[in-house]
Design an enzyme around this catalytic site. Structure first.
Site, short mmCIF file in Angstrom:
data_model
loop_
_atom_site.label_atom_id
_atom_site.label_comp_id
_atom_site.label_asym_id
_atom_site.label_seq_id
_atom_site.Cartn_x
_atom_site.Cartn_y
_atom_site.Cartn_z
CG HIS A 44 -40.37 50.10 94.27
ND1 HIS A 44 -39.32 49.89 95.13
CD2 HIS A 44 -40.60 51.44 94.26
CE1 HIS A 44 -38.94 51.06 95.64
NE2 HIS A 44 -39.69 52.01 95.13
CG HIS A 285 -43.91 53.50 92.11
ND1 HIS A 285 -43.28 53.30 90.90
CD2 HIS A 285 -42.96 54.03 92.93
CE1 HIS A 285 -42.02 53.68 90.99
NE2 HIS A 285 -41.81 54.14 92.21
CD GLU A 437 -20.44 68.73 80.57
OE1 GLU A 437 -19.85 69.78 80.26
OE2 GLU A 437 -21.68 68.57 80.47
CG HIS A 499 -16.01 78.40 83.16
ND1 HIS A 499 -17.28 78.92 83.21
CD2 HIS A 499 -15.92 77.78 81.95
CE1 HIS A 499 -17.93 78.63 82.08
NE2 HIS A 499 -17.12 77.94 81.31
#
Length: 691
Positions: A44, A285, A437, A499
């Site tokens: 890159h 890129h 999280e 859950h």
């Protein structure tokens, strides 16, 4: 307490009166990046070419580092969050005198190279963290900044701003992709709430991504976003010649930002500048420029040198970073020595922190439970945390807004928050991560990388899905972090299938270098905490919400067995079959063995809290626990059966849950999904039936 760049000689080195960067050093950095990518035929180059002045400015002037001692405790941290531009970092390591040679640059992205395609912690000297997936570096850097302010507050809170040996900064280079990842929103909000003014993120705003102009995907006002999250924002526009305005950037970085705010510097650049045919193109890129364009860039830069040629005069200038680093190191050593002499006990505590010492007889200081008591493993974990925190001052952590359900709060400790919040301070050991999280897991890596901290964080097992990219990096780097995952099965009950984890244990066990521990009862839980603490490697502790009986097993056997990953918890007079179980299903296995005995079937029960620890044992021990000749085996776990077939063997059976859960009281949910004595006993009969 806030953190700032050191004063004295440190401020002198930041004087804006000096030239921002040496032009020859920038040219060398640009061409080495091009040459390495051309040699590798992949890479890159665009970002590395464009940001060479920025990286040079940081490594020559603003970043406090010692090329001859990459692990120097007093150094700043630099994180290349846009890790695909790794050659930008490697060229600076070479030019400033780290143990990186030209041959290492020539070997860029090749087998066994010291310069891999993305920065890898522990592989290349001077690389502070593994960065690959975008956003991870930025979030990891937030954890580093947290660790530094916590360390300063813990060991040197009374020092004036900028005069502590523990005043260190974290510098980040980030890309459009980093800021587009959802993780950066979580991490940015966390850093702003915590007022981490030792964190500076330089955002390379170059308007280009792989698919083209960034307007294809975003019209967001990044400055407004970060200001809303509590950051101080600066903007540096392009210079008149189209290059990055490194002089303006230097002026911004040389000016202290406001206290209590992390800093974002939005830096306009043109990808691949000044390469005439590649500037501003998406193609630059992630692909080599090609020989023709590389030659054109050399013409634009006015040089006639060949690939990987760097003049001695340029190296003499760039490697002045060695003497600069040595001087900064010596100054820091003197400051640290003065601090240590002022309070030897405090200094000894810091030395113990740095080495991650484990107190002798740790296991004996932890809770013990009597056989027959009814205790959830999450409650036992919570009690273990209290005992560990009392003897391990370096232990801190929290939950993703689940401190009570996860039992993670350290009682009697303050919250980790800015002084001005009124609700805690930076000495606080309870981290309020919020419902973030992913950022929580990534920042844990940064905390662990920044010093001797023992950091833990909790959420429900089903939400480990949100953490997985950071768990994977923890396993790659072997950071000593501990994940606490409660609510481990359909026994969660009425919250239902969204859950109730099913596939999660198998997915986590599939991560190389990661340890999953699912204890059977309270004593196994405490033993697991002791083993995790001693191991100093990434691990996840999987816990249940429901009460389970404490097994009637000698405590010494529990401790030894858990540390080995598996052990026999019931041995019949005559061995016909064996059941391997984890977590709350060990009790189910024991109940089944009792029922089977009434039918004249002798069943050994093996508790296997950690498959990874068991796999690390000797062949002799594994044979003792799971005799190869005994093919009548049943594995019992209230989760997906995937991944257990090697333990069950060709003649064995698996009693698991290979469908999603359901909303019902815990006992009804477990029964509805087949976690019953009847089903396990039927499996035992099946494996004993003649072929």
């Amino acid at each position: 307490m806030t953190t700032a760049t050191l004063t004295g000689s440190d401020s002198a080195r930041n004087s804006a009166a000096a030239p921002a960067v040496d032009a020859g050093a920038v040219v060398a950095a640009r061409l080495l990046a091009v040459d390495a990518v051309e040699e590798a035929k992949s890479g890159h180059p665009g970002t590395a070419i464009a940001l060479a002045p920025v990286a040079t400015l940081l490594y020559q002037k603003h970043l406090r580092h010692d090329p001859r001692d990459p692990s120097w405790a007093g150094r700043d941290r630099f994180v290349l969050s846009c890790g695909h531009a790794s050659i930008l970092l490697y060229t600076q390591l070479f030019l400033t005198g780290y143990d990186i040679a030209l041959d290492d640059l020539r070997g860029f992205r090749t087998l066994d190279s010291r310069t891999p395609g993305h920065p890898e912690y522990g592989h290349t000297p001077g690389v502070e963290t593994t960065t690959g997936p975008l956003g991870q570096g930025l979030a990891t850097a937030v954890g580093m900044a947290m660790a530094f302010v916590h360390e300063r507050a813990t060991f040197d809170a009374g020092a004036p701003r900028g005069e502590s040996a523990f005043d260190r900064r974290v510098w980040v280079l980030a890309s459009d992709g980093d800021l587009q990842e959802g993780l950066s929103y979580e991490a940015g909000a966390l850093a702003g709430r915590l007022g981490l003014d030792n964190l500076t993120v330089i955002y390379d705003d170059n308007d280009i991504q792989i698919e083209g102009d960034t307007r294809l995907t975003s019209t967001e006002d990044a400055a407004a976003r970060f200001r809303a999250q509590g950051w101080h924002v600066d903007r540096v526009e392009l210079a008149a010649d189209g290059d990055v305005d490194v002089t303006a950037l230097d002026q911004v970085l040389s000016t202290a930002g406001p206290e209590g705010k992390p800093r974002l510097v939005i830096l306009k650049s043109q990808i691949a500048f000044p390469s005439p045919g590649a500037v501003g193109t998406a193609a630059s890129h992630g692909a080599p420029l090609g020989a023709t364009e590389a030659a054109a860039l050399r013409d634009v830069l006015g040089v006639t040198t060949g690939p990987f040629e760097v003049s001695e005069s340029t190296l003499e200038k760039t490697r002045a970073a060695v003497s600069r680093g040595a001087a900064l190191h010596q100054e820091w050593d003197e400051r640290f020595a003065t601090w240590a002499a002022a309070d030897p006990a405090r200094a000894a505590a810091h030395a113990s922190f740095t080495s991650r010492d484990v107190p002798a007889g740790l296991a004996d200081t932890l809770p013990q439970y009597a056989a027959g008591a009814s205790v959830s493993t999450r409650d036992a974990s919570g009690a273990a945390i209290q005992a560990l925190a009392a003897v391990l001052p370096a232990m801190w952590g929290g939950s993703a807004d689940l401190a009570e359900p996860n039992r993670t709060a350290i009682r009697g400790a303050e919250s980790f928050l800015p002084d001005a919040s009124g609700a805690g301070d930076y000495t606080g050991r309870n981290i309020h991560w919020g419902v973030r999280e992913h950022a929580m897991a990534a920042a844990m890596n940064g905390i662990a990388l920044a010093g001797g901290w023992r950091v833990f964080a909790g959420t429900f097992l089903v939400f480990s899905d949100y953490q997985r990219p950071a768990i994977r990096l923890a396993s790659l780097m072997q950071t000593p972090v501990t994940y606490i995952w409660s609510h481990d099965s359909v026994a969660l009950g009425q919250d239902g299938p969204t859950h109730q984890p099913i596939e999660h244990l198998a997915a986590l066990r599939a991560i190389p270098g990661f340890t999953v521990v699912r204890p059977a009862d309270a004593n196994e839980t405490v033993a697991a905490w002791a083993a995790i603490t001693a191991a100093g490697a990434p691990a996840g502790l999987v816990l249940g919400r429901q009460n389970v009986p404490v097994l009637d097993i000698p405590l010494a056997d529990v401790r030894a067995g858990v540390a080995r990953g598996a052990y026999v918890v019931h041995e019949p007079e005559r061995l016909d079959a064996l059941i391997v179980a984890t977590g709350s299903e060990v009790t189910l296995a024991l109940e089944t063995a009792t029922t089977a005995a009434a039918e004249g079937i002798g069943v050994r029960v093996v508790s296997m809290p950690s498959r990874e620890w068991f796999a690390a044992q000797s062949a002799e021990y594994r044979e003792q626990v799971l005799p190869g000749a005994l093919r009548a085996r049943v594995v019992v776990e209230a989760a997906a059966s995937f991944g257990w077939h090697d333990v069950a063997g060709a003649g064995g059976a698996i009693v698991g849950i290979d469908q999603f859960g359901l909303s019902a009281p815990a006992d009804q949910a477990m029964a509805a999904r087949g976690m019953t004595v009847e089903r396990v006993l039927a499996a035992v009969r099946t494996v004993l039936a003649p072929a």
